[in-house]
Design an enzyme around this catalytic site. Structure first.
Site, PDB file in Angstrom:
ATOM      1  N   GLY A   1       0.788  -1.031  -0.116  1.00  0.00           N
ATOM      2  CA  GLY A   1       0.099   0.051  -0.229  1.00  0.00           C
ATOM      3  C   GLY A   1       0.911   1.166   0.117  1.00  0.00           C
ATOM      4  O   GLY A   1       2.110   1.082   0.015  1.00  0.00           O
TER       5      GLY A   1
ATOM      6  N   ARG B   1       3.610  13.739  -7.857  1.00  0.00           N
ATOM      7  CA  ARG B   1       3.884  12.869  -9.029  1.00  0.00           C
ATOM      8  C   ARG B   1       2.271  12.841  -9.903  1.00  0.00           C
ATOM      9  O   ARG B   1       1.287  12.812  -9.232  1.00  0.00           O
ATOM     10  CB  ARG B   1       4.041  11.357  -8.514  1.00  0.00           C
ATOM     11  CG  ARG B   1       4.186  10.327  -9.851  1.00  0.00           C
ATOM     12  CD  ARG B   1       5.189   9.206  -9.107  1.00  0.00           C
ATOM     13  NE  ARG B   1       4.274   8.429  -8.128  1.00  0.00           N
ATOM     14  CZ  ARG B   1       4.974   7.340  -7.793  1.00  0.00           C
ATOM     15  NH1 ARG B   1       5.940   6.834  -8.023  1.00  0.00           N
ATOM     16  NH2 ARG B   1       4.057   6.447  -7.032  1.00  0.00           N
TER      17      ARG B   1
ATOM     18  N   ASP C   1       4.544  -4.531  -7.354  1.00  0.00           N
ATOM     19  CA  ASP C   1       3.912  -3.237  -6.895  1.00  0.00           C
ATOM     20  C   ASP C   1       4.413  -2.122  -7.730  1.00  0.00           C
ATOM     21  O   ASP C   1       3.817  -0.981  -7.702  1.00  0.00           O
ATOM     22  CB  ASP C   1       4.011  -3.180  -5.469  1.00  0.00           C
ATOM     23  CG  ASP C   1       5.329  -3.079  -4.973  1.00  0.00           C
ATOM     24  OD1 ASP C   1       6.072  -4.336  -5.279  1.00  0.00           O
ATOM     25  OD2 ASP C   1       5.903  -2.291  -4.413  1.00  0.00           O
ATOM     26  N   ASN C   2       5.505  -2.157  -8.469  1.00  0.00           N
ATOM     27  CA  ASN C   2       6.069  -1.156  -9.152  1.00  0.00           C
ATOM     28  C   ASN C   2       5.687  -1.503 -10.779  1.00  0.00           C
ATOM     29  O   ASN C   2       6.400  -0.767 -11.680  1.00  0.00           O
ATOM     30  CB  ASN C   2       7.459  -0.870  -8.932  1.00  0.00           C
ATOM     31  CG  ASN C   2       7.881  -0.525  -7.700  1.00  0.00           C
ATOM     32  OD1 ASN C   2       7.043  -0.079  -6.858  1.00  0.00           O
ATOM     33  ND2 ASN C   2       8.974  -0.894  -7.025  1.00  0.00           N
TER      34      ASN C   2
ATOM     35  N   ASP D   1       7.728   4.431 -10.299  1.00  0.00           N
ATOM     36  CA  ASP D   1       8.525   4.363  -9.200  1.00  0.00           C
ATOM     37  C   ASP D   1      10.010   4.451  -9.580  1.00  0.00           C
ATOM     38  O   ASP D   1      10.441   3.348  -9.590  1.00  0.00           O
ATOM     39  CB  ASP D   1       8.074   2.676  -8.579  1.00  0.00           C
ATOM     40  CG  ASP D   1       7.235   3.197  -7.246  1.00  0.00           C
ATOM     41  OD1 ASP D   1       6.592   4.320  -7.329  1.00  0.00           O
ATOM     42  OD2 ASP D   1       7.118   2.481  -6.391  1.00  0.00           O
TER      43      ASP D   1
HETATM   44  P1  AMP Z   1       9.173   1.478  -3.055  1.00  0.00           P
HETATM   45  O1  AMP Z   1      10.190   0.489  -2.769  1.00  0.00           O
HETATM   46  O2  AMP Z   1       9.145   2.745  -3.190  1.00  0.00           O
HETATM   47  O3  AMP Z   1       8.305   0.820  -4.356  1.00  0.00           O
HETATM   48  O4  AMP Z   1       8.063   1.133  -2.015  1.00  0.00           O
HETATM   49  C1  AMP Z   1       7.850  -0.296  -1.425  1.00  0.00           C
HETATM   50  C2  AMP Z   1       6.819  -0.164  -0.260  1.00  0.00           C
HETATM   51  O5  AMP Z   1       7.498   0.398   0.834  1.00  0.00           O
HETATM   52  C3  AMP Z   1       5.805   0.583  -0.535  1.00  0.00           C
HETATM   53  O6  AMP Z   1       4.523   0.116   0.170  1.00  0.00           O
HETATM   54  C4  AMP Z   1       5.975   1.999  -0.069  1.00  0.00           C
HETATM   55  O7  AMP Z   1       4.765   2.785   0.239  1.00  0.00           O
HETATM   56  C5  AMP Z   1       6.704   1.741   1.222  1.00  0.00           C
HETATM   57  N1  AMP Z   1       7.612   2.484   1.516  1.00  0.00           N
HETATM   58  C6  AMP Z   1       8.885   2.813   0.970  1.00  0.00           C
HETATM   59  N2  AMP Z   1       9.568   3.802   1.754  1.00  0.00           N
HETATM   60  C7  AMP Z   1       8.902   3.977   2.965  1.00  0.00           C
HETATM   61  C8  AMP Z   1       8.969   5.139   3.815  1.00  0.00           C
HETATM   62  N3  AMP Z   1       9.791   5.938   4.019  1.00  0.00           N
HETATM   63  N4  AMP Z   1       7.826   5.085   4.763  1.00  0.00           N
HETATM   64  C9  AMP Z   1       6.719   4.363   4.596  1.00  0.00           C
HETATM   65  N5  AMP Z   1       6.481   3.307   3.730  1.00  0.00           N
HETATM   66  C10 AMP Z   1       7.544   3.471   2.670  1.00  0.00           C
HETATM   67 MG    MG Z   2       6.653   1.268  -5.202  1.00  0.00          MG
END
Ligand code: AMP
Ligand code: MG
Length: 493
Positions: free
Chosen positions: A96, A182, A258-259, A268
């Site tokens: 999420g 974004r 998820d990306n 992402d």
């Molecule tokens: P990402 O690697 O940016 O695609 O993120 C993967 C998951 O981790 C997603 O659910 C993001 O919302 C969550 N996420 C990444 N960085 C943070 C953060 N600093 N605080 C809270 N959730 C994060």
């Molecule tokens: Mg992501």
């Protein structure tokens, strides 16, 4: 909560929030968390106008308050979306929006619908152990690379603004915080489907699929087998997208499901980077220890991600399990030919032989092999090849052994002679597909380091040069000096 109450200019967004009207369990409703001292770092005025927004309003104190998450504009219905995802192959049933909040969807003057999302806007029910925030560097990096991708002509999310928060975020070191605004045609991902599938929520799956069809594949509304058609549509768009990544040497870096977007946009920008010297095994991300998301693996990984989408859609794909499986497999079998078709056609165009033969594919393959063996720069080799049509032989200097290029070029020139045509026209066509300027890693790092030191000049300059990727810009197109440390990128978390 609005901490900044400003009189005067209201910021008007033409919101029409279709995702917010989906059932409760699709998301959590919450406002962004206000920040201490919002300061506009960069506004994308052209994109604002494209969306039907007024750049002057956005740059006003109230506009910046919106872009920082301190003020929720009229008509916004802020939410964090629920989704799941396979991360490096392992399924996580709940991810999420952990640090992003969808303000709403704007409908542009031409009728196109766009999500406007704040990234780094504070914790949500999906934050797990994260702080919900983003550091300045990753925000500017996403801004720069996503805008460069758009200028290169690839489907991608866009960057509307970057705002400094005046707060610190704690990573390996203490860093200044920032929020990215974004823009995407939506943020629906393969992992969004997996979220409902994992819960056995077939009704939710169906609502989501209908929403995705209406939004991204409107031609499929009312066709006999709409969910299979949706799957075919996503497969076709993602096959085309990955082919484009391969053509420009782009490495996404974290191709988790998820990306992977349903719209077929690149989404992402974390540890993404462009390849310098050509090597299909190139990996930049510090967390990609086994090279799962290496340059050359991207097509295979995308196919794997699409298999996860097919799996999630199974309950909608047939009356019986057998029929559903057969339909899913049939759809997935379409990926390889779609990818190959797009990739090989683009590759032939890169060497000036579009619409050519299987022999031309082999010829391009021999060039790639020589490039890999000679550590030739991916972008510059193809760019200089454009001039080589008209007799410029500077490409050879990019090869450790220039004779390797000469041997290939002799065969290539013979083939061009056979194909005929006007050299100047061929060179021009090649220059339209082989960029001169990409966001080079060393330049991106330099721009971010300067921004951390308070100087946005190099960021602005790089943004400006990468906005014109198909123009020769002497000086702006250079690969890093040899013998630098291997380049490593980090996730924005
Ligand atoms: P990402 O690697 O940016 O695609 O993120 C993967 C998951 O981790 C997603 O659910 C993001 O919302 C969550 N996420 C990444 N960085 C943070 C953060 N600093 N605080 C809270 N959730 C994060
Ligand atoms: Mg992501």
């Amino acid at each position: 909560m609005s901490t900044t109450v400003l009189e005067g200019q209201a910021v008007r967004f033409p919101f029409d929030n279709s995702y917010a009207r989906l059932p409760e369990r699709f998301r959590a409703r919450l406002d962004p968390t206000p920040v201490a001292a919002p300061r506009l770092l960069r506004l994308n005025a052209a994109l604002a106008r494209r969306l039907g927004l007024d750049p002057a309003e956005l740059a006003s104190p109230e506009g910046v308050a919106v872009l920082a998450g301190n003020h929720v504009p009229e008509g916004a219905e802020p939410l964090a979306a629920a989704y799941a995802g396979h991360q490096f192959g392992n399924f996580v049933p709940q991810l999420g929006d952990g640090r992003a909040i969808l303000l709403g969807e704007v409908v542009a003057p031409d009728g196109a619908r766009f999500d406007v999302q704040l990234k780094g806007s504070g914790p949500t029910p999906f934050s797990r152990r994260g702080d919900g925030r983003a550091a300045l560097g990753p925000v500017l990096r996403e801004y720069l690379v996503s805008e460069a991708m758009a200028a290169l002509g690839l489907p991608t999310t866009r960057a509307l603004a970057a705002v400094a928060t005046g707060e610190e975020v704690y990573r390996e070191t203490v860093l200044p915080g920032a929020v990215l605004t974004r823009v995407a045609s939506s943020h629906i991902r393969v992992g969004t489907f997996a979220y409902f599938a994992a819960r056995g929520d077939v009704e939710g799956l169906k609502v989501l699929a209908d929403h995705a069809i209406a939004r991204h594949y409107p031609d499929l509304v009312g066709v006999p087998d709409p969910y299979r058609a949706l799957l075919d549509g996503v497969i076709a768009r993602q096959a085309a997208l990955v082919a484009r990544w391969m053509h420009i040497g782009f490495i996404h870096g974290v191709m988790n499901t998820d990306n992977t977007s349903i719209s077929g946009e690149t989404i992402d920008y974390g540890p993404c980077a462009f390849m310098d010297a050509y090597d299909p095994a190139t990996v930049f991300s510090s967390i990609d220890q086994f090279g799962r998301y290496a340059y050359g693996n991207q097509p295979r990984i995308m196919q794997w991600n699409l298999a996860r989408l097919a799996e999630a859609l199974l309950p909608l794909l047939g009356e019986t399990e057998e029929a559903a499986l057969a339909s899913a497999n049939e759809a997935l079998a379409g990926f390889a030919p779609a990818f190959e078709g797009a990739y090989l056609e683009g590759l032939r165009a890169k060497i000036g032989l579009p619409g050519g033969s299987a022999g031309d594919v082999a010829l391009a393959g021999e060039l790639l092999k020589a490039m890999a063996e000679n550590r030739a720069d991916f972008t510059l080799t193809f760019r200089r090849l454009c001039g080589a049509v008209e007799g410029d032989d500077s490409a050879r200097g990019l090869f450790a052994d220039p004779a390797a290029f000469d041997a290939w070029a002799a065969r290539w020139r013979a083939r061009l002679g056979e194909a005929g045509g006007d050299p100047a026209a061929r060179a021009a066509a090649m220059r339209a597909v082989n960029p001169a300027v990409i966001p080079r890693n060393h330049l991106v790092e330099g721009a971010l380091a300067a921004a951390y030191a308070g100087d946005m000049g190099p960021f602005e300059a790089l943004l400006e040069s990468t906005a014109r990727p198909y123009e020769d810009q002497p000086g702006a197109d250079l690969p890093p000096a040899a013998a630098e440390e291997p380049y490593v990128t980090f996730c924005g978390t």
